[in-house]
Design a protein around this motif. Structure first.
Motif, PDB file in Angstrom:
ATOM      1  N   ARG A 114       0.881  -1.241  -0.044  1.00  0.00           N
ATOM      2  CA  ARG A 114      -0.071   0.020  -0.027  1.00  0.00           C
ATOM      3  C   ARG A 114       0.833   1.350   0.016  1.00  0.00           C
ATOM      4  N   GLY A 115       2.261   1.078  -0.003  1.00  0.00           N
ATOM      5  CA  GLY A 115       3.057   2.449  -0.117  1.00  0.00           C
ATOM      6  C   GLY A 115       3.256   2.763   1.231  1.00  0.00           C
ATOM      7  N   LEU A 116       3.134   2.184   2.331  1.00  0.00           N
ATOM      8  CA  LEU A 116       3.162   2.659   3.563  1.00  0.00           C
ATOM      9  C   LEU A 116       4.400   2.435   4.337  1.00  0.00           C
ATOM     10  N   GLN A 117       5.154   1.417   3.620  1.00  0.00           N
ATOM     11  CA  GLN A 117       6.569   1.157   4.165  1.00  0.00           C
ATOM     12  C   GLN A 117       7.533   1.141   2.882  1.00  0.00           C
ATOM     13  N   PRO A 118       7.820   2.459   2.338  1.00  0.00           N
ATOM     14  CA  PRO A 118       8.421   2.533   1.200  1.00  0.00           C
ATOM     15  C   PRO A 118      10.187   2.318   1.406  1.00  0.00           C
ATOM     16  N   LEU A 119      10.783   1.899   0.567  1.00  0.00           N
ATOM     17  CA  LEU A 119      12.237   1.650   0.541  1.00  0.00           C
ATOM     18  C   LEU A 119      12.756   2.945  -0.057  1.00  0.00           C
ATOM     19  N   SER A 120      13.705   3.495   0.718  1.00  0.00           N
ATOM     20  CA  SER A 120      14.325   4.784   0.212  1.00  0.00           C
ATOM     21  C   SER A 120      15.369   4.412  -0.719  1.00  0.00           C
ATOM     22  N   ALA A 121      15.722   5.370  -1.667  1.00  0.00           N
ATOM     23  CA  ALA A 121      16.677   5.220  -2.688  1.00  0.00           C
ATOM     24  C   ALA A 121      18.145   5.252  -1.930  1.00  0.00           C
ATOM     25  N   ASP A 122      18.359   5.623  -0.746  1.00  0.00           N
ATOM     26  CA  ASP A 122      19.496   5.208  -0.052  1.00  0.00           C
ATOM     27  C   ASP A 122      19.705   3.954   0.415  1.00  0.00           C
ATOM     28  N   SER A 123      18.651   3.285   0.978  1.00  0.00           N
ATOM     29  CA  SER A 123      18.535   1.780   1.381  1.00  0.00           C
ATOM     30  C   SER A 123      18.738   0.871   0.191  1.00  0.00           C
ATOM     31  N   ALA A 124      18.152   1.176  -0.914  1.00  0.00           N
ATOM     32  CA  ALA A 124      18.371   0.645  -2.175  1.00  0.00           C
ATOM     33  C   ALA A 124      19.760   0.365  -2.652  1.00  0.00           C
ATOM     34  N   ARG A 125      20.311   1.757  -2.441  1.00  0.00           N
ATOM     35  CA  ARG A 125      21.963   1.684  -2.719  1.00  0.00           C
ATOM     36  C   ARG A 125      22.753   0.941  -1.851  1.00  0.00           C
ATOM     37  N   LEU A 126      22.379   0.934  -0.600  1.00  0.00           N
ATOM     38  CA  LEU A 126      23.262   0.163   0.477  1.00  0.00           C
ATOM     39  C   LEU A 126      23.155  -1.316   0.029  1.00  0.00           C
ATOM     40  N   ILE A 127      21.816  -1.677  -0.090  1.00  0.00           N
ATOM     41  CA  ILE A 127      21.639  -3.245  -0.607  1.00  0.00           C
ATOM     42  C   ILE A 127      22.252  -3.551  -1.985  1.00  0.00           C
ATOM     43  N   THR A 128      22.265  -2.748  -2.891  1.00  0.00           N
ATOM     44  CA  THR A 128      22.882  -2.739  -4.180  1.00  0.00           C
ATOM     45  C   THR A 128      24.521  -3.057  -3.989  1.00  0.00           C
ATOM     46  N   ASN A 129      24.968  -1.991  -3.289  1.00  0.00           N
ATOM     47  CA  ASN A 129      26.404  -2.025  -3.191  1.00  0.00           C
ATOM     48  C   ASN A 129      26.966  -3.184  -2.249  1.00  0.00           C
ATOM     49  N   HIS A 130      25.993  -3.607  -1.396  1.00  0.00           N
ATOM     50  CA  HIS A 130      26.437  -5.026  -0.632  1.00  0.00           C
ATOM     51  C   HIS A 130      26.661  -6.226  -1.785  1.00  0.00           C
ATOM     52  N   LEU A 131      25.497  -6.315  -2.546  1.00  0.00           N
ATOM     53  CA  LEU A 131      25.367  -7.312  -3.446  1.00  0.00           C
ATOM     54  C   LEU A 131      26.515  -7.272  -4.428  1.00  0.00           C
ATOM     55  N   LEU A 132      26.911  -6.020  -4.837  1.00  0.00           N
ATOM     56  CA  LEU A 132      27.907  -6.010  -5.815  1.00  0.00           C
ATOM     57  C   LEU A 132      29.263  -6.312  -5.373  1.00  0.00           C
ATOM     58  N   LYS A 133      29.548  -6.196  -4.118  1.00  0.00           N
ATOM     59  CA  LYS A 133      30.759  -6.521  -3.288  1.00  0.00           C
ATOM     60  C   LYS A 133      30.689  -8.029  -3.276  1.00  0.00           C
ATOM     61  N   LEU A 134      29.728  -8.787  -2.870  1.00  0.00           N
ATOM     62  CA  LEU A 134      29.856 -10.092  -2.951  1.00  0.00           C
ATOM     63  C   LEU A 134      29.879 -10.755  -4.389  1.00  0.00           C
ATOM     64  N   GLN A 135      29.285 -10.084  -5.376  1.00  0.00           N
ATOM     65  CA  GLN A 135      29.186 -10.575  -6.509  1.00  0.00           C
ATOM     66  C   GLN A 135      30.860 -10.507  -7.245  1.00  0.00           C
ATOM     67  N   GLN A 136      31.454  -9.218  -6.739  1.00  0.00           N
ATOM     68  CA  GLN A 136      32.882  -9.202  -7.149  1.00  0.00           C
ATOM     69  C   GLN A 136      33.700  -9.998  -6.536  1.00  0.00           C
ATOM     70  N   GLU A 137      33.558 -10.349  -5.302  1.00  0.00           N
ATOM     71  CA  GLU A 137      34.249 -11.419  -4.532  1.00  0.00           C
ATOM     72  C   GLU A 137      34.433 -12.720  -5.029  1.00  0.00           C
ATOM     73  N   LEU A 138      33.059 -13.044  -5.178  1.00  0.00           N
ATOM     74  CA  LEU A 138      32.745 -14.362  -6.099  1.00  0.00           C
ATOM     75  C   LEU A 138      33.526 -14.374  -7.418  1.00  0.00           C
ATOM     76  N   ALA A 139      33.518 -13.386  -8.174  1.00  0.00           N
ATOM     77  CA  ALA A 139      33.988 -13.470  -9.642  1.00  0.00           C
ATOM     78  C   ALA A 139      35.563 -13.527  -9.484  1.00  0.00           C
ATOM     79  N   LYS A 140      36.109 -13.198  -8.461  1.00  0.00           N
ATOM     80  CA  LYS A 140      37.562 -13.439  -8.351  1.00  0.00           C
ATOM     81  C   LYS A 140      37.900 -15.050  -8.265  1.00  0.00           C
ATOM     82  N   GLN A 141      36.888 -15.500  -7.776  1.00  0.00           N
ATOM     83  CA  GLN A 141      36.937 -17.007  -7.663  1.00  0.00           C
ATOM     84  C   GLN A 141      36.603 -17.723  -8.954  1.00  0.00           C
ATOM     85  N   GLY A 142      36.087 -16.947  -9.833  1.00  0.00           N
ATOM     86  CA  GLY A 142      35.604 -17.722 -11.062  1.00  0.00           C
ATOM     87  C   GLY A 142      33.974 -17.939 -11.029  1.00  0.00           C
TER      88      GLY A 142
END
Length: 365
Positions: A114-142
């Protein structure tokens, strides 16, 4: 004149005694607890912590007093059949056309839509950056990493929500996260359009359950595998002709069971899907996991590479399809990617699966 107060006193005494008799004799044992949660156990009395024991016993007794389940059984039918209301409105929402939806008890899912618990852009960036870091660490292992969000039924079937709980026209939490992730190299898999297209001809979610049904699971897995094939073109494409799909009368899901309506409120459609021999995998091990309460599962299959999938209850049905495209697969229930597990398993592909209402947990995955 003396008979009436005696009868009232006798009746009152019987009512007081009945819960104790039920606990001793199991008079209402035919009525089981259908709540989708772990009940509190009988606490132990340890001196001098008497006050703590009283508090714990009070909570235990409220969940286990005699006739509790039978009384809720009667209350549930009165509330649902006579008043047309949910007996547990915070847990289960009564929708239109026989649909049930998960309520606000689960991460404020109704308020989210209902839009009463929105996700802020800052929170979305925090999530994305965390997942990107995981992706990069795994990529180093192929290792390739993919993040799959399983939509809530509220997203795929909003038309059957009650009129007073309709979804907000503003961008959803998942929309915000997708917009931020799209500006990066994160392998973020959004399957909402795929499921909404599939629902024009097939039902893709259970009407009385919190999860997608077998057909919806197959469609979701096919969309995920297409994303993986973009990076691993040698992988076999997904063809519906590789599966025997049979449509049957449905049963009751976890939402109707929570309301003790499992014998009355059932899904009108159920899909039985079986892969043909060229897509058949084999379960080879169940690995106990006491911390989570669900075992991890190993498979061998006719494909190539090794899959490690960390997911929630939506991933359970995915075990019927994904292992058919890998040589080895390991499914783990959880909400964290353990680096030690990755080193031990040495997968070629890691998939993180999470249901839409819990995407905030991706920040600490």
């Amino acid at each position: 004149m003396n008979l009436r107060p005696r009868l009232l006193a006798f009746t009152f005494a019987i009512l007081l005694i009945l819960p104790t008799l039920d606990q001793l004799l199991g008079l209402s044992s035919g009525f089981s607890n259908t709540e989708n949660r772990q009940a509190n156990a009988m606490p132990a009395l340890n001196f001098p912590h008497v006050r703590s024991f009283v508090h714990q016993f009070d909570r235990y007794y409220k969940e286990n007093f005699g006739w509790r389940n039978a009384l809720f059984y009667a209350y549930s039918r009165w509330k649902f059949n006579i008043l047309g209301l949910s007996p547990l409105p915070e847990k289960v929402v009564i929708g239109k056309n026989g649909w049930l939806y998960l309520g606000n008890s689960y991460n404020r899912v109704i308020d989210q839509h209902r839009g009463l618990q929105p996700l802020s852009a800052d929170s979305a960036r925090l999530i994305t950056n965390h997942l990107l870091k995981l992706q990069q660490e795994l990529a180093k292992q192929g290792i390739l990493l993919y993040v799959l969000v399983a939509p809530d039924s509220h997203t795929i079937y909003p038309e059957s929500l009650p009129d007073h709980l309709q979804q907000s026209p503003a961008p959803s939490r998942l929309d915000i996260l997708k917009q931020i992730a799209a500006k990066t190299a994160l392998h973020f898999v959004d399957i909402r359009d795929t499921l909404q297209a599939a629902k024009r001809k097939h039902v893709v979610y259970y009407q009385t359950d919190t999860h997608w049904n077998e057909y919806g699971t197959l469609v979701g897995c096919a969309a995920l595998l297409e994303h993986i094939r973009h990076d691993k073109p040698a992988m076999d494409p997904v063809r519906l002709s590789d599966y025997h799909i049979q449509r049957q009368r449905g049963g009751a899901g976890d939402l109707s069971t929570m309301l003790t309506l499992q014998n009355e409120q059932k899904d009108p459609i159920f899909y039985y899907i079986k892969p043909l021999s060229n897509r058949t995998s084999h379960q080879v091990a169940l690995v106990p996991n006491a911390d989570i309460g669900f075992p991890s599962t190993r498979f061998t299959g006719p494909g190539s590479g090794k899959l490690l999938l960390i997911g929630d209850s939506f991933s359970h049905g995915m075990m019927n399809y994904l292992p058919g495209y890998f040589n080895k697969s390991y499914f783990v229930r959880g909400n964290q990617l353990d680096p030690v597990l990755v080193k031990v398993e040495r997968p070629t592909v890691v998939v993180i699966e999470i249901v839409e209402r819990n995407i905030n947990k991706l920040a600490t995955f």
